[in-house]
Design a protein around this motif. Structure first.
Motif, PDB file in Angstrom:
ATOM      1  N   ILE A   1       0.246 -66.469  33.046  1.00  0.00           N
ATOM      2  CA  ILE A   1       1.529 -66.719  33.558  1.00  0.00           C
ATOM      3  C   ILE A   1       3.193 -65.836  32.603  1.00  0.00           C
ATOM      4  O   ILE A   1       2.161 -66.280  31.841  1.00  0.00           O
ATOM      5  N   ARG A   2       3.936 -64.995  33.280  1.00  0.00           N
ATOM      6  CA  ARG A   2       4.336 -64.299  31.076  1.00  0.00           C
ATOM      7  C   ARG A   2       5.177 -65.664  31.068  1.00  0.00           C
ATOM      8  O   ARG A   2       5.501 -66.613  31.744  1.00  0.00           O
TER       9      ARG A   2
ATOM     10  N   HIS B   1       8.321 -65.615  30.396  1.00  0.00           N
ATOM     11  CA  HIS B   1      10.008 -66.336  31.308  1.00  0.00           C
ATOM     12  C   HIS B   1      10.175 -67.137  32.677  1.00  0.00           C
ATOM     13  O   HIS B   1      10.373 -67.681  32.601  1.00  0.00           O
ATOM     14  N   SER B   2       8.619 -66.979  33.462  1.00  0.00           N
ATOM     15  CA  SER B   2       7.774 -67.991  33.806  1.00  0.00           C
ATOM     16  C   SER B   2       8.021 -69.181  33.382  1.00  0.00           C
ATOM     17  O   SER B   2       8.204 -70.349  34.183  1.00  0.00           O
TER      18      SER B   2
ATOM     19  N   GLU C   1      10.964 -71.026  32.469  1.00  0.00           N
ATOM     20  CA  GLU C   1      11.354 -71.156  33.565  1.00  0.00           C
ATOM     21  C   GLU C   1      10.209 -73.145  34.186  1.00  0.00           C
ATOM     22  O   GLU C   1      11.255 -73.517  34.489  1.00  0.00           O
TER      23      GLU C   1
END
Length: 145
Positions: A75-76, A78-79, A82
């Motif tokens: 996943i990225r 920033h993900s 979060e």
């Protein structure tokens, strides 16, 4: 994790190959469905379960950073931030800045996450043991083709 599907096979794909692939994907999907339900029953999403397992599965001398978690979960960044935020709000992880680089954040499991993961992992290992004969048979079918 990209694979070059344009490479030609040295042998033609036969009906048995398709049958074995379909059966293997079905067996894997059944395991994933089991895993998602077990996570839900423990109060986690499948992604939260994957995350705490990834953190726990790191070598002891290699603490897990948010970047490592993003790479592991594909996943990225920033993900992953979060996701770690949600895990922290749920009391499942703590963050710790590394010495010398405050931008590098290590993610640590809480005792609450450890307790949940212990139960989930025991159930998953049992399920894999139950599934092993079928998975081994399917892999043998693929080897034979």
């Amino acid at each position: 994790m990209e694979h070059d599907i344009s490479k030609p096979r040295t042998s033609p794909i036969c009906l048995e190959d398709y049958e074995a692939l379909a059966a293997f994907r079905h067996a894997m999907r059944r395991f994933l469905a089991f895993s998602e339900e077990a996570a839900r029953a423990s109060g986690l999403t499948a992604q939260q379960h994957q995350a705490i397992l990834a953190i726990k599965g790191r070598r002891a001398d290699e603490p897990c950073t948010i970047g490592d978690l993003a790479d592991h979960l594909i996943i990225r960044h920033h993900s992953a931030v979060e996701l770690v935020d949600r895990l922290a709000r749920a009391g499942l992880v703590d963050r710790s800045e590394t010495e010398g680089d405050r931008r590098r954040v290590i993610v640590l499991l809480t005792p609450k996450a450890d307790a949940i993961l212990d139960k989930l992992s025991a159930a998953h290992l049992d399920e894999l043991k139950r599934s092993r004969p079928l998975l081994a048979q399917l892999l043998e079918r693929l080897d034979a083709s």
